[in-house]
Design a protein around this motif. Structure first.
Motif, PDB file in Angstrom:
ATOM      1  N   UNK A   1      -7.596  -5.709 -11.395  1.00 41.18           N
ATOM      2  CA  UNK A   1      -7.452  -6.060 -12.837  1.00 41.18           C
ATOM      3  C   UNK A   1      -8.803  -6.142 -13.649  1.00 41.18           C
ATOM      4  N   UNK A   2      -9.931  -6.611 -12.852  1.00 45.90           N
ATOM      5  CA  UNK A   2     -11.101  -6.444 -13.518  1.00 45.90           C
ATOM      6  C   UNK A   2     -11.594  -5.073 -13.419  1.00 45.90           C
ATOM      7  N   UNK A   3     -11.419  -4.284 -12.923  1.00 43.41           N
ATOM      8  CA  UNK A   3     -11.812  -2.890 -12.714  1.00 43.41           C
ATOM      9  C   UNK A   3     -11.205  -2.295 -13.917  1.00 43.41           C
ATOM     10  N   UNK A   4      -9.883  -2.528 -14.025  1.00 43.01           N
ATOM     11  CA  UNK A   4      -8.921  -1.713 -15.115  1.00 43.01           C
ATOM     12  C   UNK A   4      -9.537  -2.246 -16.456  1.00 43.01           C
TER      13      UNK A   4
ATOM     14  N   UNK B   1     -16.833 -10.207 -12.504  1.00 38.88           N
ATOM     15  CA  UNK B   1     -17.822  -9.909 -13.687  1.00 38.88           C
ATOM     16  C   UNK B   1     -18.749  -8.523 -13.275  1.00 38.88           C
ATOM     17  N   UNK B   2     -18.967  -8.203 -11.958  1.00 38.96           N
ATOM     18  CA  UNK B   2     -19.601  -7.131 -11.651  1.00 38.96           C
ATOM     19  C   UNK B   2     -18.896  -5.944 -12.048  1.00 38.96           C
ATOM     20  N   UNK B   3     -17.397  -5.947 -11.479  1.00 33.79           N
ATOM     21  CA  UNK B   3     -16.403  -4.766 -11.659  1.00 33.79           C
ATOM     22  C   UNK B   3     -16.118  -4.581 -13.197  1.00 33.79           C
ATOM     23  N   UNK B   4     -16.049  -5.606 -13.897  1.00 38.40           N
ATOM     24  CA  UNK B   4     -15.599  -5.486 -15.243  1.00 38.40           C
ATOM     25  C   UNK B   4     -17.074  -4.835 -15.996  1.00 38.40           C
TER      26      UNK B   4
ATOM     27  N   UNK C   1     -19.610  -2.890 -14.730  1.00 38.13           N
ATOM     28  CA  UNK C   1     -19.723  -1.608 -14.177  1.00 38.13           C
ATOM     29  C   UNK C   1     -18.738  -0.793 -14.872  1.00 38.13           C
ATOM     30  N   UNK C   2     -17.622  -0.997 -15.037  1.00 35.87           N
ATOM     31  CA  UNK C   2     -16.482  -0.120 -15.473  1.00 35.87           C
ATOM     32  C   UNK C   2     -16.498  -0.196 -17.064  1.00 35.87           C
ATOM     33  N   UNK C   3     -17.259  -0.869 -17.568  1.00 32.86           N
ATOM     34  CA  UNK C   3     -17.356  -0.879 -19.338  1.00 32.86           C
ATOM     35  C   UNK C   3     -16.422  -1.467 -20.039  1.00 32.86           C
ATOM     36  N   UNK C   4     -15.861  -2.714 -19.555  1.00 35.13           N
ATOM     37  CA  UNK C   4     -14.727  -3.575 -20.127  1.00 35.13           C
ATOM     38  C   UNK C   4     -15.440  -4.713 -20.959  1.00 35.13           C
ATOM     39  N   UNK C   5     -15.839  -4.285 -22.034  1.00 36.69           N
ATOM     40  CA  UNK C   5     -16.580  -5.369 -22.754  1.00 36.69           C
ATOM     41  C   UNK C   5     -15.532  -6.653 -22.890  1.00 36.69           C
ATOM     42  N   UNK C   6     -14.330  -6.388 -23.527  1.00 40.70           N
ATOM     43  CA  UNK C   6     -13.358  -7.678 -23.628  1.00 40.70           C
ATOM     44  C   UNK C   6     -13.154  -8.657 -22.490  1.00 40.70           C
ATOM     45  N   UNK C   7     -13.247  -7.740 -21.309  1.00 40.55           N
ATOM     46  CA  UNK C   7     -13.179  -8.753 -19.811  1.00 40.55           C
ATOM     47  C   UNK C   7     -14.273  -9.067 -19.463  1.00 40.55           C
ATOM     48  N   UNK C   8     -15.466  -8.654 -19.761  1.00 37.52           N
ATOM     49  CA  UNK C   8     -16.782  -9.257 -19.365  1.00 37.52           C
ATOM     50  C   UNK C   8     -16.761 -10.500 -20.505  1.00 37.52           C
ATOM     51  N   UNK C   9     -16.541 -10.512 -21.715  1.00 38.63           N
ATOM     52  CA  UNK C   9     -16.558 -11.442 -22.469  1.00 38.63           C
ATOM     53  C   UNK C   9     -15.848 -12.749 -22.070  1.00 38.63           C
ATOM     54  N   UNK C  10     -14.381 -12.390 -21.746  1.00 34.89           N
ATOM     55  CA  UNK C  10     -13.580 -13.304 -21.265  1.00 34.89           C
ATOM     56  C   UNK C  10     -14.078 -13.988 -20.060  1.00 34.89           C
ATOM     57  N   UNK C  11     -14.468 -13.098 -19.146  1.00 35.82           N
ATOM     58  CA  UNK C  11     -15.314 -13.878 -17.668  1.00 35.82           C
ATOM     59  C   UNK C  11     -16.353 -14.830 -18.108  1.00 35.82           C
TER      60      UNK C  11
END
Length: 121
Positions: A18-21, A48-51, A53-63
């Protein structure tokens, strides 16, 4: 109820995917139900590393808003910010810096990665 080792392993695979995606909402639900925000896979990669690395800004922010550690290194001594620099994810790099990412942590450090990939910190 305690999960078996196999159930824990399967849960870890699901949340890492889910983080990667960048499946922010689904990942947040797992966190709401007790998955650790700094969960790591078998290689030490955090959510956080996976999100990052895969460019998921919204996921990074949530984490980050839920307390994810921007300085948690994986088993190769790599930090999320160095991975984001490698991938050219400027917005994520900026957000990790705001969250307190140590620019001198890991191998390579964020400063070294920025220089190697001609990125601005």
């Amino acid at each position: 109820m305690r999960l078996s080792d196999e159930q824990q392993r399967n849960l870890r695979i699901i949340v890492m995917d889910l983080a990667r995606a960048g499946s922010t909402g689904e990942l947040a639900e797992f966190l709401d139900h007790g998955v650790a925000v700094d969960e790591q896979d078998e290689l030490g990669n955090s959510l956080l590393m996976l999100a990052s690395y895969h460019g998921h800004v919204e996921t990074v922010e949530m984490l980050l808003c839920r307390g994810a550690d921007p300085n948690r290194l994986n088993s190769r001594n790599q930090a999320p910010i160095a991975g984001a620099l490698f991938k050219g994810e400027r917005e994520i790099v900026a957000r990790l810096k705001e969250a307190g990412a140590d620019l001198d942590l890991g191998t390579p450090t964020a400063r070294q990665a920025a220089e190697a990939f001609q990125q601005v910190l």
